[in-house]
Scaffold this active site. Structure first.
Site, PDB file in Angstrom:
ATOM      1  N   GLY A  27       2.322  -5.886   2.064  1.00 39.13           N
ATOM      2  CA  GLY A  27       1.358  -6.863   2.561  1.00 39.13           C
ATOM      3  C   GLY A  27       0.705  -7.662   1.450  1.00 39.13           C
ATOM      4  O   GLY A  27       0.490  -7.133   0.356  1.00 39.13           O
TER       5      GLY A  27
ATOM      6  N   CYS B  40      -2.291  -6.397  -9.986  1.00 42.25           N
ATOM      7  CA  CYS B  40      -2.959  -7.648 -10.353  1.00 42.25           C
ATOM      8  C   CYS B  40      -4.270  -7.301 -11.058  1.00 42.25           C
ATOM      9  O   CYS B  40      -5.342  -7.771 -10.690  1.00 42.25           O
ATOM     10  CB  CYS B  40      -3.210  -8.512  -9.122  1.00 42.25           C
ATOM     11  SG  CYS B  40      -3.763 -10.178  -9.553  1.00 42.25           S
TER      12      CYS B  40
END
Length: 472
Positions: free
Chosen positions: A290, A409
């Site tokens: 996702g 990230c």
């Protein structure tokens, strides 16, 4: 105007209704949503702008100003708080949040834009009259007049400690990052003052919109026909909209043949797809799929080799987003709603596995500036078990000779190299693959074998990637 509004006030002056400024009211509403609902500006602002554009009086320039006011205020919030703290006669924590949002908007106009001082103060006071009332507007007026006594450089000399006395706090105030974030980024980046300042400045710049042409469905040349579109720096599938723009207006994006995807995210998928394997290359897994950006690119790359992509996402609604992103993929794929730490597949089922794990998001502060104020150091402890669990599952899900890509990230060492080092100790039948040759032309990739991208060096989010091969 009603007769009542014309009646003289006790001072002898007639009451004047406040002027409603739709741009600043919209900016205030966006900041309140970020503060009250823990929303993200990049999700809140677009629908507000779409609704505003239905009004013929709200044009592209208004949208640009509203966007600048929201993002500029959020990015520089730490600096503006330091300034406002010297101009308010009480702790900022005692100021009602809506009042503080109005003050921050005013401070940004005074210190971070070219709006003339008088216009910035008067427009903010009018906003305060509309959203806070006349009494609080007087307080706003008094505070902003103090703020207007110095420009940004003048204020920084007053509110930031000298670099030589406290380097981290100096950088935190000047570049508007929490001190612990400055420390963590500096540890990961290494080097001296110049590098960390360049990174912090890059975090405060508005990023370009980057598109990805999904292989087999679109080509970059098609996207380059858009206004102000330029090629990506490193990814062959990337196109940058150098002057912003609305991705939804691009036909290939509307059709799902292209998408919005940071170039660093694209490079992670490209490197995993290019990693050398021993044996077959038929089944790929995206274990944290996702909302679907990497899955869509991986699916397109897998299709070029006739490989199946399985995209797994724990949350059902996010699995729906993944399915939407993969709809129309030229090759076989399967989307499942499953917990990545409790796999719905047998060990050793896949040739390539990607886990882009949940993290603090400190590598995407350009896009989500409010995250720097929302995150806390103890968040790392909350993410650590999940990150390690997902990497363990990935290593058990890949066959001998296959490759796992671990990505975050975030450049925080506790979320990157520490997690990988623990996995390598737990699974001695693994080796790190040098990821640098898989990103040809990309400079400043360090000593390897893992890769850390940086906004100031690569123009991407600060994505981290380690490639791990199962050897036995």
């Amino acid at each position: 105007m009603s007769d009542q509004s014309r009646r003289p006030r006790p001072s002898g002056k007639p009451y004047r209704r406040p002027k409603k400024d739709p741009v600043r009211i919209l900016a205030f509403e966006a900041l309140r949503a970020v503060d009250e609902r823990d929303a993200y500006a990049n999700l809140v602002l677009p629908p507000l702008l779409r609704k505003a554009r239905e009004n013929d009086d709200f044009d592209a320039r208004d949208a640009a100003l509203a966007t600048e006011l929201v993002y500029g205020t959020l990015r520089r919030q730490g600096t503006y708080d330091a300034v406002l703290a010297t101009c308010v006669d009480r702790p900022l924590g005692d100021v009602d949040p809506p009042v503080l949002d109005v003050l921050s908007l005013g401070a940004h106009q005074l210190l971070g834009t070219r709006i003339p001082t008088h216009a910035a103060v008067s427009a903010t006071v009018e906003l305060a009259r509309v959203v806070l009332g006349d009494g609080r507007a007087k307080f706003v007026n008094a505070v902003l007049r103090k703020v207007a006594q110095h420009d940004l450089d003048g204020w920084l000399e007053r509110v930031a400690p000298p670099y030589d006395e406290d380097p981290e706090e100096h950088l935190a105030v000047v570049h508007s990052h929490p001190r612990w974030v400055v420390s963590a980024l500096w540890d990961s980046l290494g080097g001296g003052r110049a590098g960390i300042e360049e990174l912090l400045r890059a975090d405060n710049e508005r990023p370009e919109v980057t598109l990805v042409a999904r292989p087999g469905r679109a080509v970059a040349e098609e996207l380059l026909e858009e206004d102000a579109a330029v090629p990506g720096r490193w990814s062959p599938y990337a196109v940058r909209l150098s002057e912003g723009g609305e991705p939804g207006a691009v036909a290939a994006v509307r059709d799902g043949r292209a998408g919005v995807q940071d170039e660093g995210s694209q490079l992670v998928a490209i490197a995993l797809a290019g990693a050398p394997l021993e044996g077959p290359d038929r089944r790929w897994l995206d274990g944290c799929a996702g909302p679907g950006g990497k899955a869509a690119l991986l699916g397109a790359l897998a299709a070029q080799r006739g490989a199946l992509l399985v995209a797994s996402e724990k949350q059902t609604h996010r699995a729906g987003l993944v399915a939407r992103a993969l709809d129309g993929n030229p090759g076989p794929y399967q989307v499942i709603a499953a917990d990545g730490t409790r796999p719905a597949w047998r060990p050793g089922s896949f040739d390539r596995v990607l886990v882009d794990v949940p993290c603090t998001g400190l590598g995407a502060l350009r896009r989500r500036p409010e995250a720097r104020w929302r995150r806390r150091p103890d968040d790392l402890e909350g993410f650590a078990p999940l990150q390690r669990g997902l990497l363990r599952t990935a290593l058990e899900s890949v066959r001998v000779g296959g490759v796992v890509g671990y990505a975050t990230c975030s450049p925080h060492l506790a979320e990157t190299r520490a997690v990988v080092a623990d996995a390598l100790k737990q699974y001695p039948d693994t080796d790190l693959v040098d990821a640098r040759p898989l990103l040809p032309g990309v400079p400043d990739l360090g000593e390897g074998p893992d890769v850390q991208l940086w906004p100031h060096l690569h123009g991407t989010d600060a994505m981290y990637l380690a490639l791990i091969r199962r050897t036995g």
